[in-house]
Design a protein around this motif. Structure first.
Motif, PDB file in Angstrom:
ATOM      1  N   HIS A 299      35.966   5.910 -12.143  1.00 36.28           N
ATOM      2  CA  HIS A 299      34.746   7.117 -12.142  1.00 36.28           C
ATOM      3  C   HIS A 299      35.158   8.092 -11.307  1.00 36.28           C
ATOM      4  CE1 HIS A 299      30.734   8.540 -12.781  1.00 36.28           C
ATOM      5  NE2 HIS A 299      30.673   8.795 -11.697  1.00 36.28           N
ATOM      6  N   SER A 300      35.796   8.053 -10.242  1.00 33.66           N
ATOM      7  CA  SER A 300      36.056   8.921  -9.224  1.00 33.66           C
ATOM      8  C   SER A 300      37.239   9.631  -9.225  1.00 33.66           C
ATOM      9  CB  SER A 300      35.795   8.660  -7.845  1.00 33.66           C
ATOM     10  OG  SER A 300      36.403   7.551  -7.501  1.00 33.66           O
ATOM     11  N   ARG A 301      38.357   9.136  -9.929  1.00 34.65           N
ATOM     12  CA  ARG A 301      39.663   9.546  -9.821  1.00 34.65           C
ATOM     13  C   ARG A 301      40.453   9.836 -10.998  1.00 34.65           C
ATOM     14  NH1 ARG A 301      42.219   6.425  -4.385  1.00 34.65           N
ATOM     15  NH2 ARG A 301      40.403   6.437  -3.079  1.00 34.65           N
ATOM     16  N   VAL A 302      39.846   9.344 -12.247  1.00 28.64           N
ATOM     17  CA  VAL A 302      40.604   9.560 -13.397  1.00 28.64           C
ATOM     18  C   VAL A 302      39.812  10.500 -14.296  1.00 28.64           C
ATOM     19  CG1 VAL A 302      41.271   8.162 -15.559  1.00 28.64           C
ATOM     20  CG2 VAL A 302      41.298   7.248 -13.164  1.00 28.64           C
ATOM     21  N   ASP A 303      40.804  11.332 -14.892  1.00 33.53           N
ATOM     22  CA  ASP A 303      39.932  12.278 -16.075  1.00 33.53           C
ATOM     23  C   ASP A 303      39.378  11.492 -17.232  1.00 33.53           C
ATOM     24  OD1 ASP A 303      42.002  12.777 -18.410  1.00 33.53           O
ATOM     25  OD2 ASP A 303      43.125  12.339 -16.748  1.00 33.53           O
TER      26      ASP A 303
END
Length: 199
Positions: A148-152
């Motif tokens: 959720h926070s690090r993947v496009d």
């Protein structure tokens, strides 16, 4: 009978992880409850305390919470042979902050928390089953939090369709989009891009 087939489905699901004797199966079956839902029926409502573990025998469910703007945010999707629940409410005894709703005609097998505690004593291997299930659920939650926070968004979508091959056609686009944290329009774009990339 349909109920016998449904119960056999759950017993076979248990047997994928643990060994069960005939007397174990009898103890389990005596503590099960079968629930039939119509489309849009709620299995758990916001504000209720979750007191059951729930196995989807037939159909599909989605879990969502409503934010301060009145928008539904999908947190879980589930199809046959999946467990869907508000674990926070179940484990803490606090009121649920979400609703679990049938996406279509659905049959669920429930085991109450009280009966599950009894089963831990009568059938110790059930405790092993839930220990492994909880570990798996925690790993999945960690992976989703990381994504959720690090993947496009495109990578999220590709990972989703790769991990859950049979699920995308079972739910409306707005639920899939909400689950992935994107708009329906962007989901449509990502789907087209993915189909183009794999063709």
């Amino acid at each position: 009978m349909e109920s016998d087939n449904v119960i056999s489905q759950l017993i076979n699901h248990f047997k994928e992880i643990i060994t069960l004797e005939d007397q174990d199966i009898e103890a389990i079956v005596s503590k099960l409850e079968i629930v039939h839902l119509q489309k849009k029926d709620c299995l758990l409502r916001e504000g209720q305390v979750s007191k059951h573990m729930r196995f989807i025998a037939k159909g599909s469910l989605h879990a969502y919470y409503t934010d301060e703007k009145g928008k539904e945010n999908t947190t879980q999707l589930g199809i046959e042979n999946w467990w869907v629940n508000d674990l926070y409410s179940y484990l803490s005894g606090q009121p649920s902050r979400m609703c679990i709703q049938a996406n279509e005609g659905t049959t669920v097998i429930q085991i109450s928390k009280e009966n599950l505690e009894l089963l831990y004593k009568e059938v110790p291997s059930i405790s092993d089953f839930w220990r492994l299930k909880m570990q798996s659920a925690y790993v999945t939650l960690q992976e989703r939090t990381f994504e959720h926070s690090r993947v496009d968004a495109y990578t999220k979508y590709r990972n989703f369709v790769s991990a859950y091959r049979n699920i995308e056609q079972r739910f409306p686009q707005f639920m899939i989009a909400s689950y992935l944290g994107i708009t329906v329009e962007y989901l449509s774009y990502l789907r087209k891009k993915h189909l183009s990339d794999v063709s």
